[in-house]
Scaffold this active site. Sequence first.
Site, PDB file in Angstrom:
ATOM      1  N   ARG A  38      15.443  -8.600  30.566  1.00 28.58           N
ATOM      2  CA  ARG A  38      16.569  -8.566  29.619  1.00 28.58           C
ATOM      3  C   ARG A  38      16.112  -8.685  28.167  1.00 28.58           C
ATOM      4  O   ARG A  38      16.777  -9.337  27.367  1.00 28.58           O
ATOM      5  CB  ARG A  38      17.574  -9.686  29.922  1.00 28.58           C
ATOM      6  CG  ARG A  38      18.371  -9.497  31.189  1.00 28.58           C
ATOM      7  CD  ARG A  38      19.443  -8.441  31.015  1.00 28.58           C
ATOM      8  NE  ARG A  38      19.996  -8.060  32.315  1.00 28.58           N
ATOM      9  CZ  ARG A  38      21.095  -8.567  32.828  1.00 28.58           C
ATOM     10  NH1 ARG A  38      21.774  -9.451  32.152  1.00 28.58           N
ATOM     11  NH2 ARG A  38      21.503  -8.156  34.007  1.00 28.58           N
ATOM     12  N   ARG A  42      21.916  -9.368  24.512  1.00 26.10           N
ATOM     13  CA  ARG A  42      22.840  -9.951  23.536  1.00 26.10           C
ATOM     14  C   ARG A  42      22.249 -11.047  22.673  1.00 26.10           C
ATOM     15  O   ARG A  42      22.873 -11.468  21.705  1.00 26.10           O
ATOM     16  CB  ARG A  42      24.094 -10.462  24.267  1.00 26.10           C
ATOM     17  CG  ARG A  42      25.019  -9.330  24.670  1.00 26.10           C
ATOM     18  CD  ARG A  42      26.138  -9.806  25.541  1.00 26.10           C
ATOM     19  NE  ARG A  42      25.629 -10.250  26.822  1.00 26.10           N
ATOM     20  CZ  ARG A  42      26.357 -10.853  27.755  1.00 26.10           C
ATOM     21  NH1 ARG A  42      27.621 -11.130  27.521  1.00 26.10           N
ATOM     22  NH2 ARG A  42      25.816 -11.191  28.908  1.00 26.10           N
ATOM     23  N   ARG A  51      26.281  -2.509  20.264  1.00 25.19           N
ATOM     24  CA  ARG A  51      27.136  -2.410  21.456  1.00 25.19           C
ATOM     25  C   ARG A  51      28.612  -2.669  21.137  1.00 25.19           C
ATOM     26  O   ARG A  51      29.485  -2.329  21.945  1.00 25.19           O
ATOM     27  CB  ARG A  51      26.679  -3.430  22.512  1.00 25.19           C
ATOM     28  CG  ARG A  51      25.404  -3.085  23.228  1.00 25.19           C
ATOM     29  CD  ARG A  51      25.621  -2.460  24.602  1.00 25.19           C
ATOM     30  NE  ARG A  51      26.500  -3.251  25.443  1.00 25.19           N
ATOM     31  CZ  ARG A  51      27.753  -2.964  25.723  1.00 25.19           C
ATOM     32  NH1 ARG A  51      28.286  -1.872  25.263  1.00 25.19           N
ATOM     33  NH2 ARG A  51      28.468  -3.755  26.493  1.00 25.19           N
ATOM     34  N   ASP A  87      21.426  -0.230  33.987  1.00 26.72           N
ATOM     35  CA  ASP A  87      21.874  -1.335  34.824  1.00 26.72           C
ATOM     36  C   ASP A  87      21.648  -0.971  36.287  1.00 26.72           C
ATOM     37  O   ASP A  87      21.616   0.208  36.639  1.00 26.72           O
ATOM     38  CB  ASP A  87      23.349  -1.656  34.597  1.00 26.72           C
ATOM     39  CG  ASP A  87      23.675  -3.051  35.111  1.00 26.72           C
ATOM     40  OD1 ASP A  87      23.366  -4.026  34.411  1.00 26.72           O
ATOM     41  OD2 ASP A  87      24.182  -3.163  36.238  1.00 26.72           O
ATOM     42  N   TYR A 165      26.710  -6.711  45.679  1.00 24.63           N
ATOM     43  CA  TYR A 165      27.706  -6.380  44.637  1.00 24.63           C
ATOM     44  C   TYR A 165      28.809  -5.487  45.190  1.00 24.63           C
ATOM     45  O   TYR A 165      29.986  -5.650  44.845  1.00 24.63           O
ATOM     46  CB  TYR A 165      27.043  -5.686  43.445  1.00 24.63           C
ATOM     47  CG  TYR A 165      26.370  -6.652  42.498  1.00 24.63           C
ATOM     48  CD1 TYR A 165      27.130  -7.480  41.675  1.00 24.63           C
ATOM     49  CD2 TYR A 165      24.995  -6.753  42.418  1.00 24.63           C
ATOM     50  CE1 TYR A 165      26.533  -8.378  40.807  1.00 24.63           C
ATOM     51  CE2 TYR A 165      24.388  -7.646  41.548  1.00 24.63           C
ATOM     52  CZ  TYR A 165      25.160  -8.461  40.752  1.00 24.63           C
ATOM     53  OH  TYR A 165      24.560  -9.357  39.899  1.00 24.63           O
TER      54      TYR A 165
HETATM   55  C1  LIG Z   1      16.974  -4.554  33.771  1.00 19.35           C
HETATM   56  C2  LIG Z   1      18.429  -4.616  33.314  1.00 19.35           C
HETATM   57  C3  LIG Z   1      19.522  -4.954  34.142  1.00 19.35           C
HETATM   58  N1  LIG Z   1      20.659  -4.918  33.381  1.00 19.35           N
HETATM   59  C4  LIG Z   1      20.341  -4.598  32.087  1.00 19.35           C
HETATM   60  C5  LIG Z   1      18.950  -4.354  32.025  1.00 19.35           C
HETATM   61  C6  LIG Z   1      18.315  -3.811  30.755  1.00 19.35           C
HETATM   62  C7  LIG Z   1      16.945  -3.801  30.486  1.00 19.35           C
HETATM   63  C8  LIG Z   1      16.352  -5.111  30.001  1.00 19.35           C
HETATM   64  O1  LIG Z   1      16.005  -5.949  30.859  1.00 19.35           O
HETATM   65  O2  LIG Z   1      16.190  -5.284  28.788  1.00 19.35           O
HETATM   66  C9  LIG Z   1      21.284  -4.456  30.964  1.00 19.35           C
HETATM   67  C10 LIG Z   1      22.488  -5.311  30.977  1.00 19.35           C
HETATM   68  N2  LIG Z   1      23.385  -5.446  31.996  1.00 19.35           N
HETATM   69  C11 LIG Z   1      24.425  -6.277  31.616  1.00 19.35           C
HETATM   70  C12 LIG Z   1      24.178  -6.713  30.302  1.00 19.35           C
HETATM   71  C13 LIG Z   1      25.080  -7.633  29.483  1.00 19.35           C
HETATM   72  C14 LIG Z   1      26.350  -6.963  29.079  1.00 19.35           C
HETATM   73  C15 LIG Z   1      26.379  -6.358  27.704  1.00 19.35           C
HETATM   74  O3  LIG Z   1      25.424  -6.292  26.972  1.00 19.35           O
HETATM   75  O4  LIG Z   1      27.461  -5.927  27.316  1.00 19.35           O
HETATM   76  C16 LIG Z   1      22.961  -6.113  29.879  1.00 19.35           C
HETATM   77  C17 LIG Z   1      22.285  -6.234  28.560  1.00 19.35           C
HETATM   78  C18 LIG Z   1      25.584  -6.601  32.425  1.00 19.35           C
HETATM   79  C19 LIG Z   1      25.302  -7.160  33.771  1.00 19.35           C
HETATM   80  N3  LIG Z   1      24.764  -6.451  34.825  1.00 19.35           N
HETATM   81  C20 LIG Z   1      24.601  -7.286  35.894  1.00 19.35           C
HETATM   82  C21 LIG Z   1      25.013  -8.576  35.524  1.00 19.35           C
HETATM   83  C22 LIG Z   1      24.976  -9.822  36.415  1.00 19.35           C
HETATM   84  C23 LIG Z   1      26.310 -10.090  36.990  1.00 19.35           C
HETATM   85  C24 LIG Z   1      26.367 -11.248  37.984  1.00 19.35           C
HETATM   86  O5  LIG Z   1      25.727 -11.188  39.043  1.00 19.35           O
HETATM   87  O6  LIG Z   1      27.089 -12.209  37.689  1.00 19.35           O
HETATM   88  C25 LIG Z   1      25.486  -8.508  34.215  1.00 19.35           C
HETATM   89  C26 LIG Z   1      26.087  -9.607  33.379  1.00 19.35           C
HETATM   90  C27 LIG Z   1      23.982  -6.843  37.148  1.00 19.35           C
HETATM   91  C28 LIG Z   1      22.515  -6.722  36.999  1.00 19.35           C
HETATM   92  N4  LIG Z   1      21.847  -5.840  36.139  1.00 19.35           N
HETATM   93  C29 LIG Z   1      20.495  -5.991  36.262  1.00 19.35           C
HETATM   94  C30 LIG Z   1      20.262  -6.944  37.265  1.00 19.35           C
HETATM   95  C31 LIG Z   1      18.901  -7.314  37.784  1.00 19.35           C
HETATM   96  C32 LIG Z   1      18.245  -8.326  36.921  1.00 19.35           C
HETATM   97  C33 LIG Z   1      18.843  -9.700  37.034  1.00 19.35           C
HETATM   98  O7  LIG Z   1      18.744 -10.312  38.107  1.00 19.35           O
HETATM   99  O8  LIG Z   1      19.427 -10.150  36.018  1.00 19.35           O
HETATM  100  C34 LIG Z   1      21.499  -7.425  37.706  1.00 19.35           C
HETATM  101  C35 LIG Z   1      21.758  -8.473  38.753  1.00 19.35           C
HETATM  102  C36 LIG Z   1      19.421  -5.227  35.580  1.00 19.35           C
END
Ligand SMILES: Cc1c2[nH]c(c1CCC(=O)O)Cc1[nH]c(c(CCC(=O)O)c1C)Cc1[nH]c(c(CCC(=O)O)c1C)Cc1[nH]c(c(CCC(=O)O)c1C)C2
Length: 367
Positions: A38, A42, A51, A87, A165
């Site tokens: 990540r 944010r 964003r 994502d 999911y």
């Molecule tokens: C690798 C990656 C992911 N998402 C994002 C990236 C971007 C690249 C990076 O790492 O910089 C952007 C990425 N994805 C998201 C965000 C935040 C939202 C936003 O910026 O508006 C960002 C930056 C949204 C997101 N997407 C997801 C969640 C988790 C939800 C939950 O289980 O409660 C969330 C909050 C699902 C998700 N998405 C991802 C995972 C695997 C990694 C981990 O375990 O965290 C998972 C579980 C993978």
Amino acid sequence: MEKDDLLLPKDFPKLKNDAFLRACQGQETPHVPVWCMRQAGRYLPEFREFRAGKDFFETCRSPAACCELTLQPLRRFPFDAAIIFSDILVIPQAMGMDVQMVAGKGPTFPEPLKEPEDLLLLQPKVDVNKELGYVFKAITLTRHKLEGKVPLIGFTGAPWTLMAYMIEGGGSTTHSKAKRWLYRHPEASHKLLKMLTDVIVEYLLGQVAAGAQALQVFESHAGCLGPVEFQEFSLPYLRDIARKVKDQLKESGQNVPMIVFAKDGHYGLEDLSQSHYEVVGLDWTIDPCSARERTGGKVSLQGNMDPCALYAPKERISEIVKKMLEGFGTRGYIANLGHGLYPDMDPENVGAFVEAVHTHSRHLNHK
Ligand SMILES: Cc1c2[nH]c(c1CCC(=O)O)Cc1[nH]c(c(CCC(=O)O)c1C)Cc1[nH]c(c(CCC(=O)O)c1C)Cc1[nH]c(c(CCC(=O)O)c1C)C2
């Protein structure tokens, strides 16, 4: 059409910093390479600004936006790898499910899978070029725009995590709806996991064809399985993915390192180190020395500082990093956090983490 839309996955700029790729293969490096899960996120004001007001998955579908967000953290910190902004939930979308990002709640599926009959609603054969071509375009564009600064990592969610999911309909603390399927509908569970595996293999191969130089598979929900369920519902698919991707790549003479990150799945560490991945990613609940012992030098390791250690003052971060490096050793090691950065983290402390890895590892290499 913009000029960038015409960029092809060839004639990429020459790679200048190969420390990350060398560490994946267990080769010597001048310093320990470091990146953060990540790292595009944010915690960066420029990310929030970019964003603002835009739909999350619309952003994921814009190659130019994904490229910009991928590059943002690299303008601030000397990370040794970039990870494409996207994502894991784009795969359920490609299979025909609706997924929305709800502010304050996270990803939400308005109509999650409830019973095995619902599998009939999924696309039986996904054309990844058609459904996920926007990710491939983002990778190609980003690889050009990186100008060879560092390698670009592609990624996917693992089958069990995506299944969780698709059934839970979003994040969950117990994953009891998804686990109900494992105990009540094991055959349908395997059917779904197999469908996901097939799409993931094609998706990862497409990412490599587009320019990804390494691949990470996120099994973020390994921790809610026990060892027995992990053996049956996660590990075989993780292995299948690595074997199939590698077999295909070998045919075209390519070798792209693969990383498996099974969060909280330490019961599976020995097995994961023998699953055709070059690198095993670790969360912070494992001690570096014991991780090395249990994986017996078979793989490179990645991780695993507690992300919350970034709330500590910089001097303390430096001490924690030094201990971590001494535990893992500097060879066959990629420094990272044990999970992703949180939105309230101070970018300055992320910088301190990166600097501490580089400084201490150079020092340890010269001892
Ligand atoms: C690798 C990656 C992911 N998402 C994002 C990236 C971007 C690249 C990076 O790492 O910089 C952007 C990425 N994805 C998201 C965000 C935040 C939202 C936003 O910026 O508006 C960002 C930056 C949204 C997101 N997407 C997801 C969640 C988790 C939800 C939950 O289980 O409660 C969330 C909050 C699902 C998700 N998405 C991802 C995972 C695997 C990694 C981990 O375990 O965290 C998972 C579980 C993978």
